[in-house]
Design an enzyme around this catalytic site. Structure first.
Site, PDB file in Angstrom:
ATOM      1  N   CYS A 221      52.254  90.932  29.620  1.00 51.87           N
ATOM      2  CA  CYS A 221      53.054  89.993  30.409  1.00 51.87           C
ATOM      3  C   CYS A 221      54.245  89.475  29.598  1.00 51.87           C
ATOM      4  O   CYS A 221      55.144  90.241  29.287  1.00 51.87           O
ATOM      5  CB  CYS A 221      52.172  88.867  30.951  1.00 51.87           C
ATOM      6  SG  CYS A 221      52.974  87.924  32.262  1.00 51.87           S
TER       7      CYS A 221
ATOM      8  N   HIS B  34      48.354  92.042  33.943  1.00 55.21           N
ATOM      9  CA  HIS B  34      47.292  91.467  33.123  1.00 55.21           C
ATOM     10  C   HIS B  34      46.046  92.345  33.177  1.00 55.21           C
ATOM     11  O   HIS B  34      45.250  92.197  34.101  1.00 55.21           O
ATOM     12  CB  HIS B  34      46.939  90.068  33.633  1.00 55.21           C
ATOM     13  CG  HIS B  34      48.018  89.062  33.386  1.00 55.21           C
ATOM     14  ND1 HIS B  34      48.087  88.331  32.221  1.00 55.21           N
ATOM     15  CD2 HIS B  34      49.089  88.688  34.123  1.00 55.21           C
ATOM     16  CE1 HIS B  34      49.144  87.534  32.257  1.00 55.21           C
ATOM     17  NE2 HIS B  34      49.772  87.738  33.398  1.00 55.21           N
TER      18      HIS B  34
ATOM     19  N   GLU C 235      43.466  92.019  31.535  1.00 55.27           N
ATOM     20  CA  GLU C 235      42.291  91.140  31.385  1.00 55.27           C
ATOM     21  C   GLU C 235      41.909  90.474  32.692  1.00 55.27           C
ATOM     22  O   GLU C 235      40.850  89.867  32.798  1.00 55.27           O
ATOM     23  CB  GLU C 235      42.556  90.114  30.278  1.00 55.27           C
ATOM     24  CG  GLU C 235      43.460  88.948  30.646  1.00 55.27           C
ATOM     25  CD  GLU C 235      44.950  89.260  30.585  1.00 55.27           C
ATOM     26  OE1 GLU C 235      45.317  90.450  30.539  1.00 55.27           O
ATOM     27  OE2 GLU C 235      45.757  88.307  30.614  1.00 55.27           O
TER      28      GLU C 235
END
Lengths: 252, 196
Positions: B77, B178, B180
């Protein structure tokens, strides 16, 4: 293509989900983290956890739950309920929430929206609006729909947008719990007048209702609780249906 | 394997730490130059504003440390944007690892909302980072600025225009989305990164 999002909403009281669930295979059916995980595995795009606890002790339990969700789940989630000042937002983000949802506190003190946007970014700030259509038009309500205000849905949503809200979560009180579909005309009007995403809430009873909220209401996401909790609609099957109807969804 | 996460003034760093922990990796969060240099993998995640983050990195000499890392590095990001040459956000010169300019999305129609937020698809993923991918996989984005397509693009995504969803040059990798927060697909990307 940007996918339309399906968002199950979990009401949490004293660390346990309130509504019954159909996930009998869970070790602990009432555990919001376990329920969140099974939704995530089914293909939910985001989750909303609403704290409906009033006590201080319950608040602490909720914060612990948020930490567990952040540690264990790999999709974004929003928390709401009882967030009335910047310190609450900070506590929830520190616990690992991606976004916070504010409702009555924003109506009472609209500057809260600006403060959240400035400190943490607009993407963090979901402004939830409960509104009812009556003779005056769409009117906003406080305290979970108990107290009417003088604010109209569209002008308040526009103000929240301009103050830096990242998304509007609009619940139609007329449609909530009735299971006859979302408030698609009001949703379409919000989509037409706002420059931020709109989450449709209230009224989901069948797969077609989600399609209509996306196709006719131009919603960016749709939220529901009981149809998912009671297993009346399975997220995987819902997404397959939406895909077949030509709507972009992930995980089909 | 020693995995380090760059500690700096950006938000949402813990979600990447949680994701690594779910995979059985215990990363260290550090701004110590030596610890970053000695790690087998370095992650450079975060959300925030580019010029504020760049000033913070420069004040602590972390800009030079990151630029000179030789092990596999993954920016996420704002991390990806900071690894570019320049960002329109705060009009700031960045690390210059990727020869690209970070630009702000310009809506062309009313439906084009900024930030670009939600699940969108990877197109033509071509890198070991995307080992096992075929294109069309959905990953989670939240951003108002983007990196245009360039020679270092290893996956693109369409939102208003096609832009760089991921970049690669030498030992440096970066994703605008992202991993994650991208469910199983994101976990696969992180696993691929650890396997590089």
């Amino acid at each position: 293509m940007l996918a339309k999002r399906i968002i199950p909403c979990l009401d949490v009281k004293d660390g346990q989900t309130v509504k019954g669930t159909n996930f009998l295979n869970l070790r602990q059916a009432g555990d919001p983290v376990e329920l969140g995980r099974s939704y995530s595995e089914e293909g939910a795009d985001e989750l909303v956890f609403l704290d409906i606890t009033a006590s201080h002790e319950g608040r602490k339990t909720f914060t612990n739950m948020v930490q567990r969700v952040a540690a264990e789940l790999s999709i974004p989630f929003t928390v709401g309920g009882g967030i009335s000042e910047l310190a609450d937002v900070e506590r929830m983000l520190a616990a690992g929430a991606d976004k916070v949802s504010i409702n009555s506190a924003a109506l009472r003190r609209p500057d809260l929206i600006n403060e959240i946007a400035r400190h943490f970014g607009s993407q963090v700030c979901v402004v939830a609006i409960d509104a009812r259509l009556d003779a005056r038009g769409w009117t906003c309500y406080l305290n979970g729909g108990r107290i009417p205000t003088q604010r109209g849905l569209f002008e308040w949503a526009r103000e929240a947008n301009d103050r830096g809200a990242g998304e509007i979560l609009f619940t139609s009180m007329n449609h909530d719990g009735v299971k006859t579909g979302f408030a698609n005309e009001a949703l379409a009007e919000l989509a037409r007048t706002l420059s931020i995403p709109v989450i449709a809430s209230g009224g989901a009873g069948a797969r077609e209702h989600f399609r209509d909220a996306f196709r006719d209401g131009h919603a960016d996401a749709a939220l529901a609780a009981s149809v998912f909790h009671f297993g009346e609609i399975k997220i995987k099957a819902l997404k397959q249906y939406l895909h077949d109807e030509g709507i972009a969804v992930r995980n089909i | 394997m020693k995995v380090a996460v760059v500690k700096y003034n950006a938000g949402n760093i813990y979600s990447v730490i949680h994701a690594l922990q779910r995979m059985g990796v215990e990363p260290v969060l550090t701004d110590n130059a030596e610890a970053l240099r000695k790690a087998d993998r370095v992650l450079f995640p975060g959300q925030g504003e580019a010029s504020t983050a760049m000033h913070y990195l420069r004040e602590r000499g972390l800009d030079e440390v990151i630029r000179r890392l030789t092990q596999p590095v993954l920016g996420i990001c704002i991390g990806q944007q900071l690894m570019c040459r320049h960002s329109e956000e705060g009009d700031v010169d960045c690390l210059g690892i990727f020869d690209a300019q970070v630009k702000r999305f310009c809506p062309e129609r009313h439906e084009d909302k900024v930030p670009h937020m939600g699940w969108n698809q990877l197109e033509t993923p071509t890198s070991l980072l995307f080992d096992g991918f075929h294109g069309g996989e959905y990953v989670y984005f939240v951003h108002s600025y983007y990196v245009p397509l360039c020679s270092e693009t290893i996956a693109s995504t369409q939102y208003i225009i096609p832009f760089s969803a991921a970049l690669h040059k030498d030992n440096f990798y970066a994703t605008q989305f992202h991993p994650e927060k991208s469910g199983g697909v994101g976990e696969l990307i992180l696993r691929n990164f650890l396997r590089l």
